[in-house]
Write a protein that holds these residues in place. Structure first.
Motif: not given
Lengths: 215, 215
Positions: A178-180, A210-215, B146-147, B150, B198-199, B202-203, B207-210
């Motif tokens: 993931i490029n921030l 860490f994993h960033i969960a997102h759609s 969030v799918p 998480h 920052r995430l 980038a995303l 609507t995301f989570n760790f």
């Protein structure tokens, strides 16, 4: 590729060994040209491994990894020499962890600045890419140790240098990089350390990520 | 249950609405007893919703949520009153984001201290549980937005209070609640905000989570 690694601790040795296994020529740099730790690593890591001073390693590498302790990184890089870093991709893996006030460590720089930014500021002709500082050394070079999807973050000002580091990370087995953005994202990447340390305590293992969960 | 919520912003309203939907009686607390924002929320949220001052909401709640801005949380809690918080579970959702120096915000406290600890220190008879501060308000109350897997982090000094908050979180739909230990883990939970911001960039979504991947 020829790769220089600054720092003979677990992180430097682990990354160095992995790079040798992947077919690169690696020189491990220490404060002294006759470091016993570095010599021992070379004898274990094989013919594509060598060691020398910080300056030797920086001069040798087409890419240079900073794997020194964050509190001494700027000194180590000064010893490595701005001339030896000029124009090169400098992968900053260090965390500015200050253990001098006991446990848990605090950060010696954070919030309005970061080690990654300080390094880029002190060595404007190097292409600093912050990466891999948010996980255990074994996970850095072997992401499959952690099951399921998880991510490595990178940031830096130079797009090509980030592409080069991304390629190296993929060769380690990383599927999600993931490029921030620019190097100021090093603040967030370094400030994740306090929760990493608490998670290690809660999970009773350093083998997580860490994993960033997102759609 | 009777629940008091301090703060009429998006976070307070979103948590309040969800709690009303789950069958709780919720009083939203504002600086003034005649807040238009709070009155509008009450008219939308239905018969189990009410509003009042910070003190009214704190007195009303068996559990109290701090959803005020982190820079004003201590003042809002002072207005709520130590007597109204005594013995109660106080869920601290706030982040000490300081926007006064422009974007991105910095943290007004971090590294060697945290807002969660400052609140626990100022209100020693409240049972402060830090929770939900590491994600967007919609995700807080509806994790299925969030799918995949998480996590929500919690910390605090009181085991029973953490168990009560965990139960509430499960009623929101949370399947993974990671207990990071005592309230000093609020440092790590709040210091995750810079990388969260920052995430989001980038995303291109909040609507995301760790998720913590581990074996």
């Amino acid at each position: 590729m020829r790769i220089g690694i600054l720092g003979t601790g677990v992180v430097g040795q682990t990354i160095g060994t992995r790079l040798v296994q992947l077919g690169h020529d690696v020189k491990l740099g220490a404060r002294s040209a006759t470091s016993d730790k570095a010599a021992k690593w070379v004898s274990d890591a094989g013919t594509h491994a060598s060691h020398g001073t910080f300056a030797d390693a920086a001069a040798f590498g087409e890419i240079v990894f900073n794997c020194t302790g964050g509190m001494v990184s700027l000194d180590a890089l000064k010893a490595a020499g701005a001339d030896n870093l000029r124009g090169k991709t400098l992968v900053d893996v260090a965390n500015p962890l200050d253990f001098s006030h006991g446990m848990p460590p605090t950060l010696s720089v954070c919030n309005t600045d970061s080690l990654g930014e300080q390094i880029q500021g002190a060595f404007p002709d190097a292409k600093v890419v912050k990466a891999l500082n948010t996980m255990n050394a074994q996970v850095m070079v072997n992401p499959s140790l952690v099951p399921d999807d998880h991510d490595v973050f990178i940031c830096g000002n130079d797009t090509e240098a980030k592409a080069r580091v991304t390629e190296l990370l993929r060769s380690f087995g990383w599927r999600s990089v993931i490029n921030l953005g620019d190097i100021s994202a090093a603040r967030g990447m370094e400030m994740i350390l306090p929760i990493w340390l608490r998670l290690m305590g809660a999970l009773k293992t350093p083998t997580f990520n860490f994993h960033i969960a997102h759609s």
